[in-house]
Design a protein around this motif. Sequence first.
Motif, mmCIF file in Angstrom:
data_model
loop_
_atom_site.group_PDB
_atom_site.id
_atom_site.type_symbol
_atom_site.label_atom_id
_atom_site.label_comp_id
_atom_site.label_asym_id
_atom_site.label_seq_id
_atom_site.Cartn_x
_atom_site.Cartn_y
_atom_site.Cartn_z
ATOM 1 N N GLY A 60 0.985 -1.198 0.046
ATOM 2 C CA GLY A 60 -0.088 0.021 0.075
ATOM 3 C C GLY A 60 0.762 1.309 -0.192
ATOM 4 O O GLY A 60 0.368 2.401 -0.009
ATOM 5 N N VAL A 61 2.171 1.053 0.032
ATOM 6 C CA VAL A 61 3.011 2.546 0.022
ATOM 7 C C VAL A 61 3.674 2.592 -1.383
ATOM 8 O O VAL A 61 4.341 1.724 -1.714
ATOM 9 C CB VAL A 61 4.117 2.275 1.387
ATOM 10 N N LYS A 62 3.343 3.639 -1.903
ATOM 11 C CA LYS A 62 4.054 4.079 -3.095
ATOM 12 C C LYS A 62 5.004 4.958 -2.985
ATOM 13 O O LYS A 62 5.184 5.882 -2.039
ATOM 14 C CB LYS A 62 2.842 4.924 -3.834
ATOM 15 N N LEU A 73 14.570 14.391 -3.458
ATOM 16 C CA LEU A 73 13.688 13.749 -2.212
ATOM 17 C C LEU A 73 12.847 12.386 -2.827
ATOM 18 O O LEU A 73 12.815 12.134 -3.857
ATOM 19 C CB LEU A 73 12.495 14.704 -2.062
ATOM 20 N N ARG A 74 12.594 11.720 -1.645
ATOM 21 C CA ARG A 74 11.944 10.506 -1.946
ATOM 22 C C ARG A 74 10.747 10.713 -1.115
ATOM 23 O O ARG A 74 10.491 10.741 0.037
ATOM 24 C CB ARG A 74 12.590 9.128 -1.510
ATOM 25 N N VAL A 75 9.425 10.468 -1.716
ATOM 26 C CA VAL A 75 8.160 10.500 -1.249
ATOM 27 C C VAL A 75 7.507 9.207 -1.127
ATOM 28 O O VAL A 75 7.478 8.560 -2.169
ATOM 29 C CB VAL A 75 7.431 11.547 -1.930
ATOM 30 N N PHE A 76 7.001 8.744 0.016
ATOM 31 C CA PHE A 76 6.338 7.745 0.547
ATOM 32 C C PHE A 76 4.896 7.853 0.633
ATOM 33 O O PHE A 76 4.414 8.863 1.282
ATOM 34 C CB PHE A 76 6.865 6.839 1.576
ATOM 35 N N THR A 77 3.737 7.412 0.027
ATOM 36 C CA THR A 77 2.355 7.920 -0.063
ATOM 37 C C THR A 77 1.696 6.529 0.602
ATOM 38 O O THR A 77 1.727 5.410 -0.197
ATOM 39 C CB THR A 77 2.013 8.194 -1.278
ATOM 40 N N PRO A 78 0.745 6.637 1.588
ATOM 41 C CA PRO A 78 -0.001 5.494 1.959
ATOM 42 C C PRO A 78 -1.165 5.189 1.098
ATOM 43 O O PRO A 78 -1.585 6.325 0.160
ATOM 44 C CB PRO A 78 -0.347 6.084 3.452
ATOM 45 N N SER A 79 -1.866 4.258 1.355
ATOM 46 C CA SER A 79 -2.959 3.902 0.381
ATOM 47 C C SER A 79 -4.210 4.796 1.102
ATOM 48 O O SER A 79 -4.082 5.441 2.061
ATOM 49 C CB SER A 79 -3.202 2.403 0.651
ATOM 50 N N GLY A 80 -5.329 4.884 0.368
ATOM 51 C CA GLY A 80 -6.427 5.575 0.603
ATOM 52 C C GLY A 80 -6.533 6.935 -0.180
ATOM 53 O O GLY A 80 -5.538 7.485 -0.613
ATOM 54 N N ASP A 81 -7.480 7.437 0.201
ATOM 55 C CA ASP A 81 -7.775 8.736 -0.517
ATOM 56 C C ASP A 81 -7.119 9.792 0.320
ATOM 57 O O ASP A 81 -7.225 10.019 1.661
ATOM 58 C CB ASP A 81 -9.217 9.110 -0.746
ATOM 59 N N GLY A 82 -6.581 10.762 -0.342
ATOM 60 C CA GLY A 82 -5.998 11.995 0.402
ATOM 61 C C GLY A 82 -6.876 12.875 0.590
ATOM 62 O O GLY A 82 -8.284 12.697 0.337
ATOM 63 N N ALA A 112 3.401 3.793 6.433
ATOM 64 C CA ALA A 112 2.364 2.856 6.744
ATOM 65 C C ALA A 112 1.631 2.854 8.079
ATOM 66 O O ALA A 112 0.663 2.754 8.336
ATOM 67 C CB ALA A 112 2.959 1.403 6.379
ATOM 68 N N ARG A 113 2.607 3.207 9.155
ATOM 69 C CA ARG A 113 2.197 3.022 10.587
ATOM 70 C C ARG A 113 1.542 4.182 10.872
ATOM 71 O O ARG A 113 0.707 4.293 11.633
ATOM 72 C CB ARG A 113 3.390 2.648 11.487
ATOM 73 N N THR A 114 1.929 5.454 10.327
ATOM 74 C CA THR A 114 1.035 6.676 10.734
ATOM 75 C C THR A 114 0.127 7.389 9.683
ATOM 76 O O THR A 114 -0.556 8.166 10.057
ATOM 77 C CB THR A 114 2.057 7.870 10.764
ATOM 78 N N GLY A 115 -0.124 6.498 8.570
ATOM 79 C CA GLY A 115 -0.981 6.920 7.620
ATOM 80 C C GLY A 115 -0.506 8.364 7.102
ATOM 81 O O GLY A 115 -1.588 8.978 6.555
ATOM 82 N N ALA A 116 0.594 8.665 6.929
ATOM 83 C CA ALA A 116 0.989 9.985 6.594
ATOM 84 C C ALA A 116 2.056 9.890 5.535
ATOM 85 O O ALA A 116 2.700 8.823 5.443
ATOM 86 C CB ALA A 116 1.791 10.561 7.833
ATOM 87 N N VAL A 117 1.976 10.813 4.346
ATOM 88 C CA VAL A 117 3.005 10.958 3.374
ATOM 89 C C VAL A 117 4.281 11.091 3.823
ATOM 90 O O VAL A 117 4.229 12.032 4.892
ATOM 91 C CB VAL A 117 2.610 11.930 2.488
ATOM 92 N N VAL A 118 5.352 10.415 3.825
ATOM 93 C CA VAL A 118 6.670 10.708 4.148
ATOM 94 C C VAL A 118 7.512 11.398 3.071
ATOM 95 O O VAL A 118 7.834 10.488 2.112
ATOM 96 C CB VAL A 118 7.273 9.654 4.880
ATOM 97 N N LEU A 152 0.749 16.037 -4.486
ATOM 98 C CA LEU A 152 1.349 15.070 -3.609
ATOM 99 C C LEU A 152 0.022 14.451 -2.761
ATOM 100 O O LEU A 152 0.119 13.255 -1.872
ATOM 101 C CB LEU A 152 2.197 15.424 -2.556
ATOM 102 N N GLY A 153 -1.158 14.978 -2.790
ATOM 103 C CA GLY A 153 -2.326 14.422 -1.784
ATOM 104 C C GLY A 153 -2.018 14.821 -0.491
ATOM 105 O O GLY A 153 -2.321 14.142 0.420
ATOM 106 N N VAL A 154 -1.289 15.988 -0.203
ATOM 107 C CA VAL A 154 -0.931 16.408 1.049
ATOM 108 C C VAL A 154 -1.887 17.421 1.675
ATOM 109 O O VAL A 154 -2.136 18.379 1.026
ATOM 110 C CB VAL A 154 0.562 16.666 1.367
#
Length: 333
Positions: A60-62, A73-82, A112-118, A152-154
């Motif tokens: 689920g992490v893109k 920069l490297r961006v990690f995006t969780p699943s689900g709608d932003g 994944a653990r926080t449901g946040a874009v990193v 980025l859906g942030v």
Amino acid sequence: MTTFRAVKSFREVGSFRDRVDPELLPGLAFSEEHPPPVSLAELAGFRAGAEAPDTAVVPGVKVQDFVTGGVPLRVFTPSGDGPHPAIYWLHGGGMIAGSVELDSAYCASLCARTGAVVAAVDYRLAPEHPFPAPLDDALAGLQWLFASAADLGVDPERVAVAGSSAGGGLAAGLALLNRDQAGLPLAFLYLMYPMLDPTHSSGSAREFSGIPTWNRAHSKFAWGCYLGSDGPASPYAAPALAEDLAGLPPALLQTGELDLFRDEDISFGMRLLQAGVPTELHVYPGAYHGFELNCPDSSVGARCLQDRDRALIRALHGSSVSALTTPAEGTYS
């Protein structure tokens, strides 16, 4: 004199080892086998020998790579709608080592653990690029994150700045610089055993001068590389020297009982509270610098990471915190 110093160092290391949580001893052995550098020659070998941990795919992490103004920069995006909240991550390494690549497994798990874009920034390193170059890169990346929030859906109202060790010090300096100049609406500040004070004048900096983990010699070399001169350090480079901490975002500080940075971190947390900044401070018994990375499945390592997750979820998700769950101990990567 040489014999006396050798005996003193042996006793100091022995006493230190006796105080380490038994579950953390395997990680201590790793630190002894891979000591940080104290010279430019050692730094080259240390960088060359650094190996990224196995980057298991986190469901689920893109993962996407970007560049802004020459800053990767490297961006990690969780699943689900932003839109999702975001954590702007600054890696450790004494300002002289480390990279986004080395922290990718950590960042994917954090996402994944926080449901946040990193969003992790690969800032330039000293001594090739001393202060203010790493901080300039950190600010450029943060400004890019806010400017790109929609793409980025942030949610730009729910952005935390975070980092560990040197990255924690850089995160604190960035928060100060942002308060004074950029004015971006930061929601939270997460500092894991941050590197804050180049004076090495605290009790723990004296107590742990010769320990097998990050010690005074390692720290003095790293600070010398970063500051690049013997002149007074800017508080943006050395946040412990900042006179005023008011106006910083709510914060979580974590450190270990056996960490060289322990007392400067505790002092910084106390000063944040005295400045009216909502602050949570944890000191983990029997824990040395890097303990939760070396031994994430230990009881104290897992507790530290859970405390991190809960604070970030509470700060960034607010009333929707119940929608996320913190995994059980032993599942951190």
